[in-house]
Design an enzyme around this catalytic site. Structure first.
Site, PDB file in Angstrom:
ATOM      1  N   LYS A 279       1.002  -1.227  -0.029  1.00  0.00           N
ATOM      2  CA  LYS A 279      -0.094  -0.021  -0.194  1.00  0.00           C
ATOM      3  C   LYS A 279       0.880   1.316  -0.034  1.00  0.00           C
ATOM      4  O   LYS A 279       2.121   1.233   0.358  1.00  0.00           O
ATOM      5  CB  LYS A 279      -0.934   0.095   1.144  1.00  0.00           C
ATOM      6  CG  LYS A 279      -1.851  -0.984   1.271  1.00  0.00           C
ATOM      7  CD  LYS A 279      -2.785  -0.650   2.649  1.00  0.00           C
ATOM      8  CE  LYS A 279      -3.862  -1.671   2.660  1.00  0.00           C
ATOM      9  NZ  LYS A 279      -4.713  -1.476   1.882  1.00  0.00           N
ATOM     10  N   ARG A 353     -10.524 -11.325   1.845  1.00  0.00           N
ATOM     11  CA  ARG A 353     -11.453 -12.423   1.353  1.00  0.00           C
ATOM     12  C   ARG A 353     -10.734 -13.806   1.240  1.00  0.00           C
ATOM     13  O   ARG A 353     -11.332 -14.652   1.407  1.00  0.00           O
ATOM     14  CB  ARG A 353     -11.782 -12.082  -0.004  1.00  0.00           C
ATOM     15  CG  ARG A 353     -10.612 -11.986  -1.240  1.00  0.00           C
ATOM     16  CD  ARG A 353     -11.260 -11.055  -2.260  1.00  0.00           C
ATOM     17  NE  ARG A 353     -11.227  -9.597  -2.080  1.00  0.00           N
ATOM     18  CZ  ARG A 353     -11.380  -8.818  -2.769  1.00  0.00           C
ATOM     19  NH1 ARG A 353     -11.698  -9.002  -4.143  1.00  0.00           N
ATOM     20  NH2 ARG A 353     -11.320  -7.480  -2.645  1.00  0.00           N
TER      21      ARG A 353
HETATM   22  N1  BES Z   1      -8.292  -3.579   4.535  1.00  0.00           N
HETATM   23  C1  BES Z   1      -8.414  -3.130   3.219  1.00  0.00           C
HETATM   24  C2  BES Z   1      -9.616  -2.429   2.477  1.00  0.00           C
HETATM   25  C3  BES Z   1      -9.516  -0.989   3.513  1.00  0.00           C
HETATM   26  C4  BES Z   1      -8.758  -0.051   2.750  1.00  0.00           C
HETATM   27  C5  BES Z   1     -10.389  -0.705   4.305  1.00  0.00           C
HETATM   28  C6  BES Z   1      -8.830   0.994   3.046  1.00  0.00           C
HETATM   29  C7  BES Z   1     -10.378   0.715   4.832  1.00  0.00           C
HETATM   30  C8  BES Z   1      -9.672   1.735   4.273  1.00  0.00           C
HETATM   31  C9  BES Z   1      -8.324  -4.411   2.206  1.00  0.00           C
HETATM   32  O1  BES Z   1      -7.752  -5.664   2.534  1.00  0.00           O
HETATM   33  C10 BES Z   1      -8.007  -4.160   0.949  1.00  0.00           C
HETATM   34  O2  BES Z   1      -6.744  -3.745   0.806  1.00  0.00           O
HETATM   35  N2  BES Z   1      -8.681  -3.944  -0.191  1.00  0.00           N
HETATM   36  C11 BES Z   1      -8.244  -3.519  -1.440  1.00  0.00           C
HETATM   37  C12 BES Z   1      -8.968  -4.422  -2.418  1.00  0.00           C
HETATM   38  C13 BES Z   1      -8.424  -4.426  -3.829  1.00  0.00           C
HETATM   39  C14 BES Z   1      -6.921  -4.627  -3.894  1.00  0.00           C
HETATM   40  C15 BES Z   1      -9.125  -5.207  -4.774  1.00  0.00           C
HETATM   41  C16 BES Z   1      -8.969  -2.064  -1.718  1.00  0.00           C
HETATM   42  O3  BES Z   1      -9.860  -1.885  -1.139  1.00  0.00           O
HETATM   43  O4  BES Z   1      -8.125  -1.386  -2.227  1.00  0.00           O
HETATM   44 MN    MN Z   2      -5.618  -5.476   1.867  1.00  0.00          MN
END
Ligand code: BES
Ligand code: MN
Ligand code: ZN
Length: 496
Positions: A279, A353
């Site tokens: 990230k 997931r």
């Molecule tokens: N934990 C995150 C989702 C999230 C991001 C919650 C920011 C709250 C604030 C999750 O694991 C994630 O990174 N999801 C990705 C999915 C994508 C790679 C398909 C996302 O939401 O960007």
């Molecule tokens: Mn994630």
């Protein structure tokens, strides 16, 4: 904080440090207020007559009468029109009052909040501990200088309708249990990732069971998860030095010990760096909250035990950490999940997931009546619903409707999103059964579609709490959502 209710028709006789008096804006004051007014040379009606006190919702005025026997200060609070008073308005009123009391360091109050709307009094009695809990919550265990302990410790609520004694007492107690559950969830969720790893979640689960004999806790470490072929779950934790541990909390409150349980599965990513698909640095600290689903399960199980609900409930905290490392899983990997379904990894940041799919396969062995997973699953949910609504999806319309209704009752808002076959096409893979990520469009729904492939054997709903589980900025911290909504749902089940 101590809450109690008291049946009385003489407000002036109460011996607390401060009397909080509810003022009706349509100027039809209750008998309690009229009595009190008489005993203090009509100070209240004079203030009303000269327009200084209007009864406008949330308006507060301190007065220090020192008349007759009355040694207390008075806090007048506007409640709008008494006939229109309801739970939403009570929230504003309680907020205004508690703010004043904390500022003036008042310890002990008596309040006529339950006297003028018998129909709504019970709801209000249930809400008060929650609102006060919300306003006085502090997370300062890592600060050298602790915040002062909130002065307010004793709240006595007056009512005049004898018939309400039992329900009011019951609701006030329920409200306290819910408030404590929310507090526990927040504190667990607020723990930083260097303290709160999957092991810590397991320890907290065990401690909860020590304090509540009706709870039983089992922990499955990497060895056990491997024996069960939970390869997707394990892949996510492979880059972390902290062991992946799934903590299972069981509660058997139903008369029929074999009654099908309600199963709650919480995403417990104690930190989500994104892994190899790392990230950006901005706000990455907030990914310590990626275990808010697990923290919700923890709080709800505490409440289930304390409410002694006559149902069976299983709560799962799926603890894991997503880190980049030489041993981490990679984009392009193909994993075989516990169910046998194969997954092509497109993005290691779509890890929630993967952990959930194996946990959801695992819990089928409980022959669940209903399964609800709770997860900070997608940033896309924040785009869709902001920070106001939890996203609800699932494979059963009735369950979704019930959850939305529980959310409305508790003001812990949730909104249903569609998951139909059109979206399912988006997660097709060229080299495996499905992919773990399929781009931005409809991201919350395609994540739910992924989970739906593993929940075919039972009634299932998915709560995406990415936008609602915590706040950023100056008030950064966990919110304790959707604990209130889930407890309401379970309470309603036990009645039907
Ligand atoms: N934990 C995150 C989702 C999230 C991001 C919650 C920011 C709250 C604030 C999750 O694991 C994630 O990174 N999801 C990705 C999915 C994508 C790679 C398909 C996302 O939401 O960007
Ligand atoms: Mn994630
Ligand atoms: Zn995540």
């Amino acid at each position: 904080m101590e809450f109690s209710i008291k049946n009385t028709s003489f407000i002036a006789k109460q011996k607390s440090e401060c009397l909080v008096i509810s003022i009706d804006s349509s100027n039809k004051q209750s008998d309690l207020v009229k009595d009190l007014d008489q005993s203090i040379q009509a100070m209240i009606s004079q203030l009303i007559n000269n327009g200084e006190v209007t009864g406008k919702l949330g308006e507060t005025t301190f007065i220090y009468p020192f008349a007759n026997d009355l040694t207390q200060k008075l806090l007048l609070v506007g409640c709008g029109k008494a006939t229109e008073f309801d739970v939403t308005k009570s929230k504003k009123v309680i907020n205004a009052v508690v703010k004043e009391l904390l500022a003036k360091k008042v310890k002990n109050i008596t309040w006529d909040l339950l006297t003028f709307n018998p129909a709504q009094s019970c709801e209000i009695a249930k809400r008060i501990p929650q609102i006060v809990g919300e306003m006085t919550y502090q997370f300062d265990q890592f600060k050298s200088k602790k915040s002062p302990i909130p002065s307010l410790t004793k709240v006595t609520l007056l009512y005049t309708d004898n018939k309400l004694t039992e329900t009011l007492t019951h609701n006030l107690l329920q409200g306290q249990i819910i408030a404590n559950a929310i507090k526990s969830t927040k504190t667990l969720a607020n723990m930083p990732s260097n303290v709160c790893n999957a092991q810590y979640l397991a320890q907290q689960g065990k401690q909860l069971a020590k304090n509540h004999s009706s709870l039983k806790v089992t922990c499955l470490g990497e060895k056990e998860l491997a024996e069960l072929n939970m390869n997707a779950y394990l892949a996510v934790g492979r880059g972390s030095v902290n062991e992946s541990i799934m903590t299972v909390i069981e509660y058997n409150g139903a008369q029929d010990k074999k009654a099908q349980p309600f199963v709650l599965v919480g995403k417990g990513l104690t930190f989500d760096s994104g892994g190899i698909s790392i990230k950006p640095s901005a706000s990455m600290d907030e990914m310590k909250y990626d275990m808010c689903g697990a923290a919700t399960v923890y709080g709800v199980m505490q409440a289930v035990a304390e409410l002694e609900l006559p149902i069976n409930v299983v709560g799962v905290m799926a603890g894991c950490e997503n880190m980049p490392d030489g041993n981490a899983y990679r984009p392009g990997d193909i994993l075989t999940t516990m169910s046998g379904t194969t997954v092509e990894i497109i993005n290691t940041d779509a890890e929630g997931r993967l952990v959930l799919c194996d946990a959801l396969t695992y819990i089928a062995r409980y022959n669940p009546k209903v399964v609800i997973d709770i997860a900070t699953l997608t940033g896309a949910c924040i785009v869709a619903l902001g920070h106001h609504y939890t996203g609800v999806m699932g494979n059963n319309e009735k369950l979704i409707t019930q959850l939305v209704s529980s959310s409305n009752k508790t003001d812990d808002k949730a909104w249903a999103l569609p998951i139909d076959d059109d979206f399912q096409q988006q997660i097709k893979s060229t080299c495996a059964d499905i992919m773990n990520s399929s781009g931005r469009d409809g991201g919350t729904i395609t994540a739910a579609c992924f989970l739906s492939r593993f929940t075919k054997e039972y009634q299932w709903a998915h709560l995406d709490i990415a936008g609602t589980a915590w706040k950023s900025g100056a008030n950064k911290g966990a919110t304790g959502r959707p604990v209130a909504m889930l407890i309401q749902y379970l309470l309603d089940q036990n009645q039907s």
